[in-house]
Design an enzyme around this catalytic site. Structure first.
Site, short mmCIF file in Angstrom:
data_model
loop_
_atom_site.label_atom_id
_atom_site.label_comp_id
_atom_site.label_asym_id
_atom_site.label_seq_id
_atom_site.Cartn_x
_atom_site.Cartn_y
_atom_site.Cartn_z
N SER A 139 0.83 -1.21 0.00
CA SER A 139 0.00 0.00 0.00
C SER A 139 0.85 1.26 0.00
O SER A 139 1.96 1.26 0.53
CB SER A 139 -0.91 0.03 1.23
N LYS A 196 -4.55 -6.67 3.76
CA LYS A 196 -4.58 -5.55 2.80
C LYS A 196 -6.03 -5.20 2.44
O LYS A 196 -6.38 -4.02 2.31
CB LYS A 196 -3.78 -5.91 1.54
N HIS A 199 -7.34 -3.24 5.20
CA HIS A 199 -6.76 -1.89 5.06
C HIS A 199 -7.59 -1.07 4.08
O HIS A 199 -7.96 0.08 4.35
CB HIS A 199 -5.31 -1.98 4.58
N ASN A 200 -7.90 -1.67 2.95
CA ASN A 200 -8.65 -0.93 1.93
C ASN A 200 -10.07 -0.61 2.38
O ASN A 200 -10.57 0.47 2.11
CB ASN A 200 -8.67 -1.71 0.61
N GLU A 203 -9.84 2.16 4.59
CA GLU A 203 -9.58 3.33 3.73
C GLU A 203 -10.92 3.89 3.19
O GLU A 203 -11.15 5.10 3.22
CB GLU A 203 -8.67 2.87 2.58
C1 6PG Z 1 -3.37 1.44 -1.51
C2 6PG Z 1 -4.75 1.60 -2.12
C3 6PG Z 1 -4.88 0.95 -3.45
C4 6PG Z 1 -6.28 1.01 -4.05
C5 6PG Z 1 -6.72 2.35 -4.48
C6 6PG Z 1 -8.02 2.38 -5.26
O1 6PG Z 1 -3.34 0.86 -0.44
O2 6PG Z 1 -2.38 1.88 -2.09
O3 6PG Z 1 -5.68 1.01 -1.27
O4 6PG Z 1 -4.52 -0.38 -3.26
O5 6PG Z 1 -6.30 0.22 -5.17
O6 6PG Z 1 -6.81 3.18 -3.39
O7 6PG Z 1 -9.07 1.71 -4.64
P1 6PG Z 1 -10.58 1.95 -5.11
O8 6PG Z 1 -10.57 2.11 -6.59
O9 6PG Z 1 -11.35 0.75 -4.70
O10 6PG Z 1 -11.01 3.21 -4.44
#
Ligand code: 6PG
Length: 488
Positions: A139, A196, A199-200, A203
């Site tokens: 990430s 991960k 994590h997302n 996010e």
């Molecule tokens: C990271 C991000 C990455 C992710 C984008 C887009 O950890 O660097 O999580 O992996 O792919 O942020 O995610 P979305 O298109 O689902 O918003």
């Protein structure tokens, strides 16, 4: 001649930047891309000067190959091959190709956002083929890949000692001496990709919470973009300090060619690649209430229905928003506290899901270490994660982050503000799905008796599904003939 410490397949930007990062740390890297021109352009470009010299001196440590056979033959044994291609079919295709040329004991590392059941499957398949597989979360976007990402590896534990040095050196560092790597072994099989995915999901929750705070401040208080910049700047100097608050602050400074703020010209339709959705789907499978992240996914879905919303906006009414007459400063601080408390609920839910997944798959996850992996380099990096690490260090078996003394006190402090913000938004007709989901979760979780007694009665009434009683031991089920007993 076998020479490279590691090989990387897939030279899109993330792959390229990871290779440069590895070479910058003294590792020799062999690279391969299906389109050979991409390999040649990348390797050729390293010999040119970069403005900020990010790849200066790396050219002699990075070499391109045009066939998988030559590429694999160029790697030191056991061979370490990292794959940075699109998740799904392309990963399987590359693995199939590698299976034909690698030797027993060699290591394949998938660094994409792969779906964890795929990683579980690949782990088992490759184990049978005598190969050692790692599925790792990476990430931090393009910049993180180049300068220090957060790395979350899981898979075959025997493979870890062979990649540990490389991954820990290229990862982000935290700590007062900036020497603690945001990279540690997560667990077996798909554990790294699972972490991960969480994590997302977190996010998604963080981003939506920030968006709801923005929406309230803009619409209830009428703050301008310049004022919003100031608010986010102040927030970033306190307990909310994080990468996402920082970039939000900066977004309010960016102007379009005509001098107006760019953020106001962006269409309000959110897209998504699916990792947040995967987390919610699996939360449902596990039966854990990951409500904030699920609401954040739905908020993106509703935003994407732009045309329908525009049509509905001409038909459906709500309250009109009066000019704000209260104490602006106090309300801005209320929003800050609501954001903080909601964020805490989101992380609490994320960790509950991690615990449930660990139980389901037999993984030994270390929650404190996971907080440390996310402390730097990744998209959700924040000061707050340092406090989460401290909470799990104090009690590795903490059932829910809300029960930690520090966080319990923080939520108690934030509570009046949090309730004021959610009720104000509801009264003004401003949608705050994730703020409200957070508060409902908090209120539900702290409720010793919920109305599910009535729900069980309903189930038993129409379907003889039985129920447990408060005056009988757990596990003892009763049934009532409700139709016969009713008095109507
Ligand atoms: C990271 C991000 C990455 C992710 C984008 C887009 O950890 O660097 O999580 O992996 O792919 O942020 O995610 P979305 O298109 O689902 O918003």
């Amino acid at each position: 001649m076998s020479q490279h410490d590691i090989g990387l397949i897939g030279l899109a930007v993330m792959g390229q930047n990871l290779v440069i990062n590895m070479a910058n740390h003294g590792f020799s890297v062999g690279v391969y891309n299906r389109t050979t021109a991409t390999t040649d352009d990348f390797v050729g470009g390293l010999k040119t000067e970069s403005a900020d010299k990010v790849w200066a001196g790396t050219a002699d440590r990075i070499k391109g190959y045009h066939t998988v056979e030559e590429f694999v033959a160029s790697l030191k044994a056991p061979r370490r091959v990292m794959i940075m291609v699109k998740a799904g079919g392309p990963v399987d295709a590359v693995i199939e190709q590698l299976k034909g040329v690698l030797s027993p004991g060699d290591i394949i590392i998938d660094g994409g956002n792969s779906y964890f059941p795929d990683t579980n499957r690949r782990h088992e398949d490759l184990k049978k083929a005598g190969l050692r597989f790692i599925g790792t979360g990476v990430s931090g976007g393009e910049e993180g890949a180049l300068k220090g990402p957060s790395i979350m590896p899981g898979g075959h534990p025997e493979a870890w000692p062979f990649v540990k040095d490389i991954f820990q050196k290229i990862s982000a560092k935290v700590g007062s001496n900036n020497d603690i790597p945001c990279c540690e072994w997560v667990g077996e099989a798909g554990a790294g990709q699972y972490v991960k995915m969480v994590h997302n999901g977190i996010e998604y929750g963080d981003m939506q919470l920030i968006c709801e705070a923005y929406f309230i401040l803009k619409n209830a208080l009428g703050l301008t973009n310049d004022e919003l910049y100031q608010v986010f700047k102040e927030w970033n100097a306190g307990e909310l300090e994080s990468y996402l608050i920082e970039i939000t602050r900066d977004i309010f400074t960016v102007k379009d060619a005509d001098g107006s703020h760019l953020v106001d010209k962006i269409l309000d339709t959110a897209q998504q690649k699916g990792t947040g959705k995967w987390m919610s789907q699996h939360a449902l499978d596990l039966g854990v209430p990951t409500t904030l992240i699920t609401e954040a996914v739905y908020a993106r879905c509703l935003s994407a229905q732009k045309d329908a919303r525009v049509r509905a906006s001409a038909v459906l009414s709500g309250p009109s928003i009066p000019a704000f007459t209260g104490d602006k400063k106090q309300f801005i601080d209320d929003v800050r506290q609501a954001l903080y408390a909601s964020k805490l609920c989101s992380y609490a839910q994320g960790y509950v899901q991690l615990d449930a997944a660990a139980k389901e798959f037999g993984w030994k996850l270390n929650n404190g270490n996971i907080a440390l992996l996310w402390r730097g380099g990744c998209i959700i990096r924040s000061r707050f994660l340092g406090d989460i690490k401290a909470a799990f260090d104090k009690n590795p078996n903490l059932e829910n982050l809300l029960l930690d003394d520090f966080f319990k006190a923080a939520v108690e402090m934030a509570q009046p503000s949090w309730r004021r913000v959610v009720s104000t938004a509801v009264q003004l007709g401003l949608p705050v799905p994730v703020f409200s989901a957070a508060l409902s979760y908090y209120d539900g979780y702290r409720c010793g008796r919920l109305p599910a007694n009535l729900l069980q009665a309903q189930r038993d009434y129409f379907g003889a599904h039985t129920y447990e009683r408060t005056d009988k031991p757990r596990g003892e089920y009763s049934h009532t003939d409700w139709i016969h007993e009713r008095k109507t």
